[in-house]
Design a protein around this motif. Structure first.
Motif, mmCIF file in Angstrom:
data_model
loop_
_atom_site.group_PDB
_atom_site.id
_atom_site.type_symbol
_atom_site.label_atom_id
_atom_site.label_comp_id
_atom_site.label_asym_id
_atom_site.label_seq_id
_atom_site.Cartn_x
_atom_site.Cartn_y
_atom_site.Cartn_z
ATOM 1 N N PHE A 121 -49.446 -40.723 -9.412
ATOM 2 C CA PHE A 121 -48.147 -41.064 -8.407
ATOM 3 C C PHE A 121 -48.008 -42.717 -8.701
ATOM 4 O O PHE A 121 -49.157 -43.320 -8.982
ATOM 5 C CB PHE A 121 -48.531 -40.688 -6.957
ATOM 6 N N GLU A 122 -46.724 -43.233 -8.352
ATOM 7 C CA GLU A 122 -46.714 -44.760 -8.415
ATOM 8 C C GLU A 122 -46.981 -44.927 -7.027
ATOM 9 O O GLU A 122 -46.008 -44.698 -6.106
ATOM 10 C CB GLU A 122 -45.420 -45.004 -9.195
ATOM 11 N N PHE A 123 -47.789 -45.830 -6.397
ATOM 12 C CA PHE A 123 -48.022 -46.207 -5.103
ATOM 13 C C PHE A 123 -47.492 -47.651 -5.011
ATOM 14 O O PHE A 123 -47.565 -48.404 -5.922
ATOM 15 C CB PHE A 123 -49.452 -45.941 -4.734
ATOM 16 N N MET A 124 -46.913 -47.954 -3.989
ATOM 17 C CA MET A 124 -46.558 -49.417 -3.707
ATOM 18 C C MET A 124 -47.782 -50.254 -3.138
ATOM 19 O O MET A 124 -48.707 -49.463 -2.286
ATOM 20 C CB MET A 124 -45.429 -49.375 -2.373
ATOM 21 N N ILE A 125 -48.014 -51.140 -3.655
ATOM 22 C CA ILE A 125 -49.343 -51.997 -3.175
ATOM 23 C C ILE A 125 -48.936 -52.851 -1.790
ATOM 24 O O ILE A 125 -47.859 -53.714 -1.714
ATOM 25 C CB ILE A 125 -49.608 -53.086 -4.191
ATOM 26 N N ASP A 126 -49.627 -52.628 -0.874
ATOM 27 C CA ASP A 126 -49.357 -53.353 0.398
ATOM 28 C C ASP A 126 -50.834 -53.995 0.839
ATOM 29 O O ASP A 126 -51.552 -53.368 1.259
ATOM 30 C CB ASP A 126 -49.061 -52.178 1.296
ATOM 31 N N THR A 127 -50.663 -55.477 0.658
ATOM 32 C CA THR A 127 -51.813 -56.061 1.097
ATOM 33 C C THR A 127 -51.944 -56.167 2.555
ATOM 34 O O THR A 127 -52.832 -56.852 3.205
ATOM 35 C CB THR A 127 -52.151 -57.441 0.449
ATOM 36 N N GLY A 128 -50.643 -55.981 3.123
ATOM 37 C CA GLY A 128 -50.604 -56.221 4.545
ATOM 38 C C GLY A 128 -50.811 -54.954 5.735
ATOM 39 O O GLY A 128 -51.083 -54.961 6.767
ATOM 40 N N SER A 129 -51.309 -53.876 5.060
ATOM 41 C CA SER A 129 -51.442 -52.707 5.801
ATOM 42 C C SER A 129 -52.890 -52.014 5.077
ATOM 43 O O SER A 129 -53.142 -52.161 3.906
ATOM 44 C CB SER A 129 -50.561 -51.565 6.004
ATOM 45 N N ALA A 156 -37.911 -46.301 1.745
ATOM 46 C CA ALA A 156 -38.371 -47.555 0.703
ATOM 47 C C ALA A 156 -38.296 -46.993 -0.684
ATOM 48 O O ALA A 156 -38.673 -47.824 -1.487
ATOM 49 C CB ALA A 156 -39.652 -47.837 1.501
ATOM 50 N N GLY A 157 -38.381 -45.830 -0.905
ATOM 51 C CA GLY A 157 -38.643 -45.315 -2.337
ATOM 52 C C GLY A 157 -39.794 -45.050 -2.828
ATOM 53 O O GLY A 157 -39.942 -44.749 -3.965
ATOM 54 N N ALA A 158 -40.942 -45.257 -2.124
ATOM 55 C CA ALA A 158 -42.370 -45.170 -2.560
ATOM 56 C C ALA A 158 -42.771 -43.683 -2.149
ATOM 57 O O ALA A 158 -42.663 -43.406 -0.937
ATOM 58 C CB ALA A 158 -43.184 -46.277 -2.131
ATOM 59 N N VAL A 159 -43.289 -43.190 -2.919
ATOM 60 C CA VAL A 159 -43.984 -41.462 -2.528
ATOM 61 C C VAL A 159 -45.275 -41.811 -1.828
ATOM 62 O O VAL A 159 -45.959 -41.086 -1.132
ATOM 63 C CB VAL A 159 -43.997 -40.626 -3.854
ATOM 64 N N GLY A 160 -45.818 -43.066 -2.207
ATOM 65 C CA GLY A 160 -47.258 -43.299 -1.345
ATOM 66 C C GLY A 160 -47.247 -44.858 -1.133
ATOM 67 O O GLY A 160 -46.612 -45.677 -1.668
#
Ligand SMILES: *[C@@H]1O[C@H](CO)[C@@H](O)[C@H](O)[C@H]1NC(C)=O
Ligand SMILES: *[C@@H]1O[C@H](CO)[C@@H](O)[C@H](O)[C@H]1NC(C)=O
Ligand SMILES: *[C@@H]1O[C@H](CO)[C@@H](O)[C@H](O)[C@H]1NC(C)=O
Ligand SMILES: *[C@@H]1O[C@H](CO)[C@@H](O)[C@H](O)[C@H]1NC(C)=O
Ligand SMILES: *[C@@H]1O[C@H](CO)[C@@H](O)[C@H](O)[C@H]1NC(C)=O
Length: 445
Positions: free
Chosen positions: A95-103, A188-192
């Motif tokens: 999957f294409e995951f969104m990268i979140d350094t804030g959570s 948001a459009g992200a599946v993960g």
């Protein structure tokens, strides 16, 4: 030709400069990393200050993911250009995951999940485009816990938790706790979501099987600390406790390379050397354990508007925010420099620009530990983040977000300075958890 630039790092690394975290390994871990010491957030309603859901135009021609040696993997702009994605393999499903350094939570939408816009059920594509996670988690469900996460712009997700075999950039964590989402308000459009913050910041995993009882005051329904994905990677000895990001520019015409690198630097060029600065406590979450990638900065300013009182405070390095949220007077002044100038309609409470506006001619400066990072004005023209695609109807629907907002704009009770997309697309950022510090160098384009 790929080249590594690590003038300062060479001093720390014996053999090659593809070993940024070796300093951490040698010097021992200085950050309070024990997940069991992490202090829980003050109330169940507290939501992360770092995440903003901004849906925008679909882009064509996305590049494919490429793996490289040294635990480096490609990062692309999502179809909208607003956020950054990288590939996550869940026991063979990619999957294409969104990268979140804030959570810190990592979760995936499960096949058959229910998507809502907050009031009514929507097609699943409103929340994220298929494919979704199929089947059950290979490491089994934790039946005595549940997943229930919420974010600063009001998004929320719930479901089950369990263990899965998670592979990123060639690093496999055999049994990682993740959330398997079956109910989502997530435009948001992200599946993960790949949550890379400290474990202490996780908020989504609760004791008990019934999510409606989460945070009801009964200690048996409290949050459950656990090891987040990056914490698992390094604490299991799979990689040094450091990762770095070179994130491509978000402008629709950007063809920049982007990378996430674990235990190493991304293969892009930088100007000058890396500037180190300590990761500091975020008292909003905890006065004893690190939670966010928070730093103290010297100042934010631009040419004609130098305000030396604009210093310090909790500044959060957040790949999940598309803007820089700066002290109000600096944000207000810089917004006047777009052509035509940004406006801030009282009924919206955010700065917006015409999508074809030209950015300020003078760069915006973020000064960290004595080094000036210069962010060009065009980095603040979020021409791909259209208001109508973010739930704004009426006369402002055709406008776009300005990349600089007043601090607290996503969450009025908080006064963090968020360094999001306009900052991160212009630097290479090293998150050295082992050393308890961040390092930045200006990216060379
Ligand atoms: C949610 O969708 C329904 C129709 O599907 C619509 O009537 C409602 O206004 C939407 N709510 C929001 C907050 O967008
Ligand atoms: C998630 O937790 C909140 C309390 O923080 C609770 O009110 C809500 O009902 C829970 N969500 C679900 C889907 O049960
Ligand atoms: C979860 O709740 C049970 C009681 O239902 C309790 O025995 C257990 O210690 C709790 N676990 C955590 C991590 O709080
Ligand atoms: C500088 O910042 C301070 C505090 O943030 C503010 O009160 C003051 O008005 C600012 N000065 C200018 C010239 O913008
Ligand atoms: C920019 O967009 C506005 C509408 O948002 C339009 O009125 C204007 O003509 C456009 N300007 C240029 C130079 O294309």
């Amino acid at each position: 030709m790929l080249s590594y630039h690590c003038t300062l790092l060479l001093a720390w690394c014996a053999s090659s400069c593809n070993c940024i975290a070796s300093r951490s390994t040698e010097s021992g871990l200085t950050a309070p990393l024990d997940v069991h010491n992490s202090v829980r957030v003050p109330s169940p309603d507290v939501i992360a200050p770092h995440y903003s859901v901004l849906k925008s135009k679909v882009r064509k021609g996305r590049s494919s993911f490429a793996k490289r040696s040294g635990h480096v993997q490609s990062v692309i702009n999502d179809p909208s250009g607003a956020n950054w994605y990288t590939e996550v393999d869940l026991n063979g499903q990619k999957f294409e995951f969104m990268i979140d350094t804030g959570s810190a939570d990592t979760w995936i939408l499960k096949d058959g999940f229910v998507c809502t816009n907050g009031t009514a059920t929507q097609p699943q594509s409103y929340c994220g485009s298929a494919p979704y996670f199929k089947g059950t988690l290979s490491g089994g469900q934790i039946k005595t816990e549940n997943f229930n996460a919420s974010y600063s712009s009001g998004e929320f997700l719930s479901g089950t938790v369990g263990y899965e075999k998670v592979t990123i950039a060639g690093i496999t964590v055999a049994k990682q706790l993740i959330g398997l989402v079956d109910y989502a308000y997530w435009p948001a459009g992200a599946v993960g979501l790949l949550g890379l913050a400290y474990p202490g910041v996780e908020r989504g995993v609760w004791n008990g099987s019934i999510s409606s009882a989460d945070g009801d005051g009964n200690p048996a329904h409290d949050r459950v600390p656990y090891s987040s994905i990056f914490h698992s990677m390094w604490s299991e000895g799979l990689v040094a406790p450091s990762f770095s990001l070179a994130l491509p520019r978000g402008h629709p015409s950007s063809e920049d390379e982007g990378y996430i690198a674990f235990g190493s630097l991304p293969p892009v060029e930088v100007e000058g050397h890396f500037t180190p600065t300590p990761i500091v406590l975020t008292p909003h979450y905890s006065t004893t354990a690190l939670s966010e990638y928070a730093i103290n900065i010297d100042a934010t300013y631009f040419s004609s508007h130098t305000n030396t009182t604009d210093t310090g405070g909790n500044t959060i390095i957040d790949s999940g925010t598309v803007t820089i949220n700066a002290r109000n007077e600096v944000a207000d002044a810089y917004n006047k420099l777009f052509d035509p100038p940004a406006i801030n309609p009282p009924d919206l409470g955010i700065y917006i620009i015409q999508c074809n506006a030209t950015g300020p001619k003078v760069p915006f400066v973020v000064k960290i530990a004595g080094t000036e990072f210069k962010l060009p004005g065009e980095s603040f023209v979020l021409s791909d983040v259209v208001l109508s695609e973010n739930g704004v109807t009426g006369e402002y629907g055709d406008y776009c977000f300005s990349g600089i907002q007043e601090t607290g704009v996503w969450n009025a009770e908080q006064t963090f300075i968020n360094l999001g997309r306009p900052f991160l697309e212009n630097v290479v950022a090293v998150f050295d958890v082992g050393a308890g510090e961040m390092r930045f160098a200006q990216r060379k384009y």
